[in-house]
Design a protein around this motif. Structure first.
Motif, PDB file in Angstrom:
ATOM      1  N   PRO A 137       0.814  -1.218   0.000  1.00 40.15           N
ATOM      2  CA  PRO A 137       0.000   0.000   0.000  1.00 40.15           C
ATOM      3  C   PRO A 137       0.853   1.277   0.000  1.00 40.15           C
ATOM      4  CG  PRO A 137       0.084  -0.928   2.201  1.00 40.15           C
ATOM      5  CD  PRO A 137       0.778  -1.919   1.313  1.00 40.15           C
ATOM      6  N   ASN A 138       0.227   2.364  -0.414  1.00 44.06           N
ATOM      7  CA  ASN A 138       0.962   3.611  -0.559  1.00 44.06           C
ATOM      8  C   ASN A 138       0.959   4.479   0.693  1.00 44.06           C
ATOM      9  OD1 ASN A 138       1.447   2.850  -3.181  1.00 44.06           O
ATOM     10  ND2 ASN A 138      -0.208   4.080  -4.055  1.00 44.06           N
ATOM     11  N   GLU A 139       0.120   4.159   1.648  1.00 42.91           N
ATOM     12  CA  GLU A 139       0.111   4.892   2.912  1.00 42.91           C
ATOM     13  C   GLU A 139       1.108   4.255   3.863  1.00 42.91           C
ATOM     14  OE1 GLU A 139      -1.659   7.618   3.324  1.00 42.91           O
ATOM     15  OE2 GLU A 139      -2.569   7.436   1.339  1.00 42.91           O
ATOM     16  N   THR A 140       1.782   5.055   4.657  1.00 44.41           N
ATOM     17  CA  THR A 140       2.738   4.506   5.608  1.00 44.41           C
ATOM     18  C   THR A 140       2.013   3.775   6.746  1.00 44.41           C
ATOM     19  OG1 THR A 140       2.764   6.608   6.815  1.00 44.41           O
ATOM     20  CG2 THR A 140       4.463   6.285   5.147  1.00 44.41           C
ATOM     21  N   PRO A 141       2.569   2.633   7.196  1.00 45.15           N
ATOM     22  CA  PRO A 141       3.710   1.924   6.630  1.00 45.15           C
ATOM     23  C   PRO A 141       3.357   1.284   5.292  1.00 45.15           C
ATOM     24  CG  PRO A 141       2.765   0.680   8.444  1.00 45.15           C
ATOM     25  CD  PRO A 141       2.031   1.976   8.398  1.00 45.15           C
ATOM     26  N   THR A 142       4.214   1.501   4.314  1.00 49.12           N
ATOM     27  CA  THR A 142       3.950   1.057   2.951  1.00 49.12           C
ATOM     28  C   THR A 142       4.340  -0.407   2.765  1.00 49.12           C
ATOM     29  OG1 THR A 142       6.171   1.605   2.166  1.00 49.12           O
ATOM     30  CG2 THR A 142       4.535   3.380   2.156  1.00 49.12           C
TER      31      THR A 142
END
Length: 424
Positions: free
Chosen positions: A324-329
């Protein structure tokens, strides 16, 4: 200087540049100091509060002002650069008179002060003689319905009641063009009551930006006076690392209560930051870097960099990761500096441009090593990656500077360097 009888509305002076006799700019006007007098006599204008380099505020007596024309203030003689300290007998027009609810003596009706005008009585002597008012009270950021008119100072009563019935709408309108750091400077110099009123009138995003520029004590004071639901909304609007710093200054039970009121996604980012030691890469980082998948194009990357809300240090490079692109990625692959993006065709995939030569920072990297890393490789930001190769955030040079400077650096920058000062 204009002749006797000249009228100047005080709000028009806000922000005007001030020049010394050599033509060099000294600073900008931030307020006007007056002395209220009994018996309905017009207040005497004592001088101007001028903000000079370093956000220090000094006092410029009206006897040193030679001109208020052509969108600038000209001063004569040697300008005293000692820090301005307001005396009990003095009143600041913008900070303490605008938005005040007073009474029109003739009719007994309440009116709200929108502006005041000073009139030149004689050479370099000014008085507040005219008051521009609106009939009725002015609510929070909303104008009351009623006519606007200009009255003589002697036609009104109620100015001696310090801050009673004083709103914030017109003060905010006067400073609406200020950068957040400059508005923070204005708020820092207000009384606690007035500061709370201005904070209540700002929208969430604007207040969040201003809070990030205020000393810790001011932050805690302001957030503590907001209703908890609104305080949570403001924390959501702040950068996660700044919100975490603020919450860490609150009592643990208060911080936890606000975290529970925040949106779960926003609260999760802040909780993650609070789990790291303050002076480590994890404690310093922001959890919202620019993240792209490897099949994104250079055109897409540049579009993300151009978003105005991105701070310059964060926009200096993009981080390429598996979803995914949101942290944590997902798996961290590397970075691409925006200068490299500018040199490549727009259809090029960022996955083919990644720089993976530098090892990312582990979250527990201590501050001295973070500083050395940024300095050694001439970076303004660096990726922070956990043991599982997930990008958890990015630490930027401005975050590092915040922690390298003395704890009271914001307070010092607002008050200036001199400690024992009074104005003449």
């Amino acid at each position: 200087m204009a002749g006797a009888g000249s009228r100047v509305f005080i709000s028009h002076l806000s922000g005007l540049p001030v020049f010394d006799p050599n033509g060099d700019q000294v600073g900008r006007v931030r307020d006007v100091v007056v002395s209220l007098r009994i018996g309905g006599r017009p207040p005497r204008v004592l001088g101007l509060v001028v903000e000079v380099i370093g956000r220090r505020r000094i006092f410029l007596p009206m006897t040193r002002v030679t001109s208020l024309e052509s969108g600038q203030v000209l001063a004569t003689g040697v300008i005293n650069l000692r820090r301005f300290e307001q005396r009990p007998s003095e009143t600041l027009v913008l900070a303490e008179l605008l938005d005040r609810t007073v009474v029109r003596t003739k009719t007994g009706e309440e009116v709200t002060v929108l502006d005041v005008a000073m009139v030149q009585a004689r050479l370099r002597e000014w008085e507040i003689r005219k008051v521009f008012v609106q009939v009725g009270r002015v609510g929070r950021l909303r104008k009351a319905r009623g006519e606007s008119l200009t009255l003589d100072w002697s036609e009104l009563t109620g100015f001696s009641l310090t801050e009673e019935g004083q709103g914030a709408a017109n003060l905010l309108a006067t400073f609406e063009q200020l950068r957040p750091a400059d508005l923070a400077n204005v708020m820092h110099h207000l009384s606690a009551k007035r500061r709370a009123e201005v904070a209540a009138a700002l929208d969430d995003d604007r207040l969040a930006d201003v809070l990030e520029e205020l000393p810790e004590d001011d932050q805690v004071e302001i957030i503590g006076k907001l209703k908890e639901e609104r305080a949570a909304d403001v924390l959501e609007a702040m950068d996660p690392d700044d919100a975490a710093d603020l919450l860490s200054d609150l009592p643990a039970e208060d911080a936890e209560r606000l975290l529970r009121l925040m949106e779960p996604e926003d609260a999760a980012s802040v909780r993650r930051l609070l789990s790291y030691e303050e002076d480590t890469a994890g404690g310093l980082m922001t959890t919202e870097p620019i993240v792209l998948e490897p099949d994104a194009t250079v055109a897409e990357a540049l579009a993300r960099v151009r978003i105005a809300e991105n701070k310059p240090a964060l926009a200096a490079q993009v981080y390429v990761c598996r979803p995914p692109n949101e942290t944590p990625t997902g798996k961290y692959l590397g970075t691409v500096h925006f200068q490299r993006l500018l040199r490549e065709p727009p259809f090029t995939l960022v996955g083919s441009l990644v720089d993976d030569d530098l090892d990312p920072l582990p979250p527990d990297t201590p501050l001295p090593l973070v500083t050395s890393y940024l300095a050694a490789y001439n970076l303004v930001a660096a990726p922070v990656v956990d043991e599982a190769d997930h990008l958890v955030g990015a630490v930027t040079v401005d975050d590092v500077l915040d922690h390298l400077l003395p704890e009271d650096w914001r307070e010092a920058s607002l008050h200036a360097a001199e400690s024992e000062t009074v104005h003449g």
